[in-house]
Design a protein around this motif. Structure first.
Motif, PDB file in Angstrom:
ATOM      1  N   GLU A 110       0.804  -1.221   0.000  1.00 13.62           N
ATOM      2  CA  GLU A 110       0.000   0.000   0.000  1.00 13.62           C
ATOM      3  C   GLU A 110       0.840   1.276   0.000  1.00 13.62           C
ATOM      4  O   GLU A 110       0.458   2.255  -0.618  1.00 13.62           O
ATOM      5  CB  GLU A 110      -0.992  -0.022   1.161  1.00 13.62           C
ATOM      6  N   GLU A 111       1.981   1.267   0.652  1.00 13.15           N
ATOM      7  CA  GLU A 111       2.832   2.461   0.663  1.00 13.15           C
ATOM      8  C   GLU A 111       3.329   2.765  -0.751  1.00 13.15           C
ATOM      9  O   GLU A 111       3.313   3.917  -1.195  1.00 13.15           O
ATOM     10  CB  GLU A 111       4.023   2.263   1.613  1.00 13.15           C
TER      11      GLU A 111
ATOM     12  N   SER B   2       1.909   1.692  -3.597  1.00 14.86           N
ATOM     13  CA  SER B   2       0.747   2.042  -4.413  1.00 14.86           C
ATOM     14  C   SER B   2       0.330   3.491  -4.180  1.00 14.86           C
ATOM     15  O   SER B   2       0.066   4.239  -5.123  1.00 14.86           O
ATOM     16  CB  SER B   2      -0.414   1.098  -4.093  1.00 14.86           C
ATOM     17  N   GLU B   3       0.284   3.915  -2.931  1.00 14.88           N
ATOM     18  CA  GLU B   3      -0.111   5.287  -2.601  1.00 14.88           C
ATOM     19  C   GLU B   3       0.878   6.291  -3.185  1.00 14.88           C
ATOM     20  O   GLU B   3       0.480   7.313  -3.757  1.00 14.88           O
ATOM     21  CB  GLU B   3      -0.222   5.469  -1.084  1.00 14.88           C
TER      22      GLU B   3
ATOM     23  N   ILE C 179       0.257   6.475  -6.912  1.00 12.31           N
ATOM     24  CA  ILE C 179      -0.966   7.224  -7.216  1.00 12.31           C
ATOM     25  C   ILE C 179      -0.671   8.725  -7.192  1.00 12.31           C
ATOM     26  O   ILE C 179      -1.036   9.466  -8.111  1.00 12.31           O
ATOM     27  CB  ILE C 179      -2.088   6.876  -6.209  1.00 12.31           C
ATOM     28  N   GLN C 180       0.014   9.179  -6.166  1.00 12.37           N
ATOM     29  CA  GLN C 180       0.335  10.601  -6.046  1.00 12.37           C
ATOM     30  C   GLN C 180       1.256  11.052  -7.178  1.00 12.37           C
ATOM     31  O   GLN C 180       1.083  12.120  -7.757  1.00 12.37           O
ATOM     32  CB  GLN C 180       0.951  10.884  -4.681  1.00 12.37           C
TER      33      GLN C 180
ATOM     34  N   SER D 211      -9.685  -1.113  -0.658  1.00 14.61           N
ATOM     35  CA  SER D 211      -8.664  -0.667   0.291  1.00 14.61           C
ATOM     36  C   SER D 211      -8.851   0.823   0.568  1.00 14.61           C
ATOM     37  O   SER D 211      -8.774   1.656  -0.339  1.00 14.61           O
ATOM     38  CB  SER D 211      -7.263  -0.902  -0.285  1.00 14.61           C
TER      39      SER D 211
ATOM     40  N   THR E 219      -6.880   2.835   2.046  1.00 17.78           N
ATOM     41  CA  THR E 219      -5.649   3.572   1.769  1.00 17.78           C
ATOM     42  C   THR E 219      -5.571   3.946   0.298  1.00 17.78           C
ATOM     43  O   THR E 219      -5.296   5.094  -0.048  1.00 17.78           O
ATOM     44  CB  THR E 219      -4.415   2.739   2.174  1.00 17.78           C
ATOM     45  N   LYS E 220      -5.817   2.960  -0.578  1.00 16.55           N
ATOM     46  CA  LYS E 220      -5.737   3.232  -2.018  1.00 16.55           C
ATOM     47  C   LYS E 220      -6.853   4.168  -2.467  1.00 16.55           C
ATOM     48  O   LYS E 220      -6.618   5.107  -3.226  1.00 16.55           O
ATOM     49  CB  LYS E 220      -5.816   1.926  -2.820  1.00 16.55           C
TER      50      LYS E 220
ATOM     51  N   THR F 173      -8.599   6.403  -0.754  1.00 13.54           N
ATOM     52  CA  THR F 173      -8.411   7.763  -0.241  1.00 13.54           C
ATOM     53  C   THR F 173      -7.296   8.474  -0.997  1.00 13.54           C
ATOM     54  O   THR F 173      -7.426   9.654  -1.344  1.00 13.54           O
ATOM     55  CB  THR F 173      -8.127   7.746   1.277  1.00 13.54           C
ATOM     56  N   ALA F 174      -6.208   7.766  -1.274  1.00 14.24           N
ATOM     57  CA  ALA F 174      -5.108   8.376  -2.039  1.00 14.24           C
ATOM     58  C   ALA F 174      -5.585   8.763  -3.433  1.00 14.24           C
ATOM     59  O   ALA F 174      -5.245   9.844  -3.938  1.00 14.24           O
ATOM     60  CB  ALA F 174      -3.928   7.411  -2.131  1.00 14.24           C
TER      61      ALA F 174
ATOM     62  N   ASP G 154      -7.891  11.837  -3.163  1.00 13.06           N
ATOM     63  CA  ASP G 154      -7.079  13.027  -2.930  1.00 13.06           C
ATOM     64  C   ASP G 154      -6.337  13.455  -4.197  1.00 13.06           C
ATOM     65  O   ASP G 154      -6.200  14.648  -4.474  1.00 13.06           O
ATOM     66  CB  ASP G 154      -6.094  12.804  -1.787  1.00 13.06           C
TER      67      ASP G 154
END
Length: 195
Positions: free
Chosen positions: A94-95, A97-98, A101-102, A124, A126-127, A129-130, A133
């Protein structure tokens, strides 16, 4: 032993790829030495130029080397790593992937909207929300349309509400949220108020 952390620090301080290879086998262990080795690899990798990071992320290297290389590329938003960053959006870590995404939202905002829209629907938190955003950060009409296409409950976790309102589409937001609430059972509405 007290000598081991000092050895790790000295090898990591060299910043060479030879030092990375010295840590590779140890990094696979799930103990203090493995954690130190992974931290040392990450420290070395973070200093490498983009072309070396791309090579490390593309070749068949252990995850303990490839993942920090990919994460560094994402955090630096390296344009020459665009294809790797796009693929990293689906990384199970997830770290990573996030960060991807950014980075994707910054590198190719117009191309990223469709991918981010799909990720905003990911189970997920985390994914999703990222991705929400990132869509909010893009703020284009297509990105706002993607946000308005999400269930209102998804928008609660990210910057979606603010982005839609800031785009001057507050009336659409109110209609969207009202329709979403109308479609919910009383229990689902109560669940929202508890979050």
């Amino acid at each position: 032993s007290h000598a081991l952390p000092v050895i790790f620090e000295k090898l990591a301080a060299t910043g060479t790829e030879k030092a990375i290879h010295a840590f590779e086998n140890m990094a696979e262990k799930d103990d203090a030495a493995g954690r130190r080795a992974r931290a040392a690899i990450a420290a070395i990798v973070s200093r490498l130029p983009a072309d070396r990071l791309i090579a490390l992320a593309e070749r068949k290297t252990p995850a303990s080397v490839a993942r920090p290389a990919l994460l560094t590329l994402c955090r630096r938003v390296e344009p020459e790593a665009s294809a790797l960053i796009s693929a990293a959006v689906a990384d199970p870590d997830e770290e990573t992937s996030e960060a991807a995404i950014q980075a994707l939202a910054k590198l190719r905002p117009a191309d990223a909207v469709a991918a981010l829209d799909r990720l905003a629907r990911d189970p997920s938190a985390t994914k999703s929300t990222a991705a929400i955003d990132a869509l909010a950060g893009i703020g284009s009409p297509a990105a706002i349309d993607a946000l308005l296409g999400l269930p209102p409950a998804k928008l609660v976790d990210g910057d979606g509400f603010a982005a839609i309102a800031n785009a001057g589409r507050g009336a659409e937001l109110v209609r969207h949220v009202s329709a979403g609430i109308d479609a919910m059972s009383p229990g689902e509405v109560l669940d929202l108020t508890r979050e």
